[in-house]
Design a protein around this motif. Sequence first.
Motif, PDB file in Angstrom:
ATOM      1  N   GLY A  36     -26.414  37.442  48.510  1.00 23.22           N
ATOM      2  CA  GLY A  36     -26.962  36.519  47.528  1.00 23.22           C
ATOM      3  C   GLY A  36     -25.934  36.280  46.449  1.00 23.22           C
ATOM      4  N   ASP A  37     -26.297  36.532  45.181  1.00 26.41           N
ATOM      5  CA  ASP A  37     -25.413  36.261  44.053  1.00 26.41           C
ATOM      6  C   ASP A  37     -25.133  37.540  43.274  1.00 26.41           C
ATOM      7  N   PHE A  38     -23.853  37.795  43.048  1.00 28.40           N
ATOM      8  CA  PHE A  38     -23.404  38.957  42.284  1.00 28.40           C
ATOM      9  C   PHE A  38     -22.393  38.489  41.255  1.00 28.40           C
ATOM     10  N   GLU A  39     -22.614  38.882  40.007  1.00 28.19           N
ATOM     11  CA  GLU A  39     -21.674  38.541  38.940  1.00 28.19           C
ATOM     12  C   GLU A  39     -21.440  39.760  38.077  1.00 28.19           C
ATOM     13  N   THR A  40     -20.181  40.029  37.752  1.00 28.31           N
ATOM     14  CA  THR A  40     -19.822  41.155  36.904  1.00 28.31           C
ATOM     15  C   THR A  40     -18.665  40.752  36.009  1.00 28.31           C
ATOM     16  N   ASN A  41     -18.557  41.415  34.865  1.00 27.53           N
ATOM     17  CA  ASN A  41     -17.454  41.110  33.961  1.00 27.53           C
ATOM     18  C   ASN A  41     -16.125  41.620  34.507  1.00 27.53           C
ATOM     19  N   ALA A  42     -16.147  42.803  35.129  1.00 28.25           N
ATOM     20  CA  ALA A  42     -14.948  43.370  35.745  1.00 28.25           C
ATOM     21  C   ALA A  42     -15.402  44.267  36.885  1.00 28.25           C
ATOM     22  N   MET A  43     -14.500  44.542  37.838  1.00 28.81           N
ATOM     23  CA  MET A  43     -14.853  45.419  38.958  1.00 28.81           C
ATOM     24  C   MET A  43     -13.686  46.350  39.249  1.00 28.81           C
ATOM     25  N   ASN A  44     -14.032  47.640  39.428  1.00 26.85           N
ATOM     26  CA  ASN A  44     -13.013  48.672  39.545  1.00 26.85           C
ATOM     27  C   ASN A  44     -13.398  49.631  40.667  1.00 26.85           C
ATOM     28  N   PHE A  45     -12.573  49.688  41.714  1.00 26.78           N
ATOM     29  CA  PHE A  45     -12.731  50.689  42.768  1.00 26.78           C
ATOM     30  C   PHE A  45     -11.851  51.882  42.371  1.00 26.78           C
ATOM     31  N   THR A  46     -12.450  52.983  41.936  1.00 28.39           N
ATOM     32  CA  THR A  46     -11.635  54.077  41.405  1.00 28.39           C
ATOM     33  C   THR A  46     -11.095  55.004  42.489  1.00 28.39           C
ATOM     34  N   SER A  47     -11.886  55.278  43.533  1.00 29.64           N
ATOM     35  CA  SER A  47     -11.446  56.246  44.546  1.00 29.64           C
ATOM     36  C   SER A  47     -11.923  55.863  45.935  1.00 29.64           C
ATOM     37  N   GLY A  48     -12.166  54.607  46.166  1.00 25.34           N
ATOM     38  CA  GLY A  48     -12.673  54.138  47.450  1.00 25.34           C
ATOM     39  C   GLY A  48     -13.822  53.185  47.232  1.00 25.34           C
ATOM     40  N   GLY A  49     -14.742  53.174  48.181  1.00 24.83           N
ATOM     41  CA  GLY A  49     -15.885  52.279  48.090  1.00 24.83           C
ATOM     42  C   GLY A  49     -15.655  50.989  48.845  1.00 24.83           C
ATOM     43  N   THR A  50     -16.762  50.311  49.183  1.00 23.47           N
ATOM     44  CA  THR A  50     -16.700  49.094  49.979  1.00 23.47           C
ATOM     45  C   THR A  50     -17.607  48.030  49.389  1.00 23.47           C
ATOM     46  N   VAL A  51     -17.084  46.821  49.275  1.00 18.01           N
ATOM     47  CA  VAL A  51     -17.880  45.656  48.893  1.00 18.01           C
ATOM     48  C   VAL A  51     -17.816  44.656  50.039  1.00 18.01           C
ATOM     49  N   ASN A  52     -18.991  44.256  50.552  1.00 19.27           N
ATOM     50  CA  ASN A  52     -19.079  43.272  51.621  1.00 19.27           C
ATOM     51  C   ASN A  52     -19.750  42.016  51.075  1.00 19.27           C
ATOM     52  N   VAL A  53     -19.076  40.876  51.171  1.00 24.02           N
ATOM     53  CA  VAL A  53     -19.624  39.600  50.715  1.00 24.02           C
ATOM     54  C   VAL A  53     -19.689  38.677  51.920  1.00 24.02           C
ATOM     55  N   GLY A  54     -20.904  38.197  52.268  1.00 24.37           N
ATOM     56  CA  GLY A  54     -20.982  37.399  53.481  1.00 24.37           C
ATOM     57  C   GLY A  54     -22.247  36.598  53.619  1.00 24.37           C
ATOM     58  N   SER A  55     -22.628  36.308  54.845  1.00 24.69           N
ATOM     59  CA  SER A  55     -23.749  35.467  55.257  1.00 24.69           C
ATOM     60  C   SER A  55     -23.493  34.028  54.846  1.00 24.69           C
ATOM     61  N   GLU A  56     -24.553  33.221  54.767  1.00 23.15           N
ATOM     62  CA  GLU A  56     -24.411  31.809  54.448  1.00 23.15           C
ATOM     63  C   GLU A  56     -24.174  31.558  52.962  1.00 23.15           C
ATOM     64  N   ASN A  57     -24.729  32.413  52.105  1.00 26.17           N
ATOM     65  CA  ASN A  57     -24.721  32.117  50.674  1.00 26.17           C
ATOM     66  C   ASN A  57     -24.221  33.259  49.809  1.00 26.17           C
ATOM     67  N   GLY A  58     -23.591  34.250  50.376  1.00 25.62           N
ATOM     68  CA  GLY A  58     -23.102  35.359  49.571  1.00 25.62           C
ATOM     69  C   GLY A  58     -21.946  34.934  48.689  1.00 25.62           C
ATOM     70  N   GLN A  59     -22.079  35.183  47.377  1.00 21.74           N
ATOM     71  CA  GLN A  59     -20.978  34.846  46.487  1.00 21.74           C
ATOM     72  C   GLN A  59     -20.873  35.877  45.377  1.00 21.74           C
TER      73      GLN A  59
END
Length: 567
Positions: free
Chosen positions: A193-216
């Motif tokens: 769906g919709d995700f908004e953040t001021n800043a994004m920080n991967f400190t020691s790993g982690g996964t972000v998946n953005v997809g499908s028809e409307n993922g932003q």
Amino acid sequence: MKTFFHSTPTLVNLFTGMLVFFVFGQVTAQEFTSSTDGNWNVNATWNSVTSCGANQNISTGYPPITKSWGCLVAVSINHEVVFDGNAQGFGSGTFSKIELGSNGKLEFKGDLIINGGGSVPEIVLAEGSELVVTGRFDIDRKVNIVIPNNAKLTINELVIGDNQPTITVEEGGILEVLETTTLKNKATLNVYGDFETNAMNFTSGGTVNVGSENGQAVVNGDLFIQNGTLNLDGKGSILVEGQTSTGNSGSIGLKDSSSGRFTGDVTMGNGGSLLAQNSAEFTFGGNLSKRGGAMIVLKNFAKGIITKDVTMTNGTIDLSNNTELFVGGKLNASNGASIKGSNNAGYFICDYPNSTKEDTDFVSLKNNSFYGPGCFTLPVVWKSFTVSPVENKQNQLVWETSKENGSSHYEIERSIGGVQDFETIGEVAAAGWTNTGSRYTFQDRALKGVHGMVYYRIRQVDFTQSSAVSEVKSVKVVNQSPDLIQWTAYPNPSDGSNLQVKLSSGYVSGAVSARFSHATGSTSFEGEVGMGLDQWLQEMIQKASKGVCVLELVYEEQVYRIKILKV
């Protein structure tokens, strides 16, 4: 009362000194259900039922935030409930579940920390529900949170810890982080769906998946992917307004028809990587700096644009199978840097005379690949885009461009309450072809009856009817038209045990003045609509004599009167 089941027929579990019996699959539990809008730590906010025995540490009054032993606790909310202060160790012990119904809203006015031991709390949001954390939301348990269609999670600061927590934003859902989103090892954020953040920080790993028809995903500041992974697929997209860094081993992956727009400079070090394949596209709005063993790989019709310079002191750029990389400035390779192309790949470098040449040891080409001069042309080079309120409850949009090439017109798109339902509300003719700056304005006058957050974006359309959208800007609209405001007092008649007031239509922002009058006197109050006003009204109706009472509310110099019968 809900019944919980376990797949094992009979189980005896020793839990912190207490025997909890699972007999024929049935588990004893206690459920708290909200009965009215109110504060979490007020007994009147809740109804409670239980199937537990008296010796199983039954919770009384309001649900505990954490519980060391005894009867399992489950919470259901279908009203607006507020928790004041910090919630440390939320859900630890025997806390099993918190569920927000379609009309439910839960607000934590402080930090929400999910850590500790015992059962892992389940957090369930129904369509239309809302969860708000005005402080830090730190998830350090294996918790799975799903934000469904038309639901919203708003957080000041989000930390997704390293004990395998997962947050999933489904299509139509909204996750908004006002400050920084931090991902640690084994953390997962799925954005459909919709995700908004001021800043994004991967400190020691982690996964972000953005997809499908409307993922932003929108990052208004910097993106730092230290040891983490950012994946885009389907039609997923990400916009990063600040700088981007893959750190020493962060990775970015794009495939299918996904796209990434990284507005600022991009740095990649050591094991950092970007892989684009299967028609995926990316744009770097600034310079690219690569060092160590950093790699950029394009496969199978993928396309990349680097608006300014590329500096490679090491690492690899590898293109294959009909892929293209456009460099708006120069490309300089040195030390152990390697530039590879195969199977109709193409490197197009605008400032080729000052770049590393094709016949050097840094460049290796095969099977009809190209490396040489060629300037790409962006339809529009954006300079700025702002939205600000003006007189008469209107919003003024102003955007500027540095250069335009074949730009036909701009379509102004607006979405109310979220970023999932943009519609065109106007059109402005473009300059066409120009190498000088252009400035455009548009005034949104169609805001009558609208209140809350309003989102805007500009769609640039060229003469071939191709289009691209700008970044998204938001502004809060407060519609204070007195004729739209209506109040309801309830229960009315009242037996004197309770009295509350709420808006049945319209919108109020800020303080109101209130006067409660009855046969033997009157008292005044000033403050915001909510718990403070309701608590004052409850005291007033208890003290009032039987008969007709009058509640007078004053807001923005308008007076509203409600007659209340005390029986």
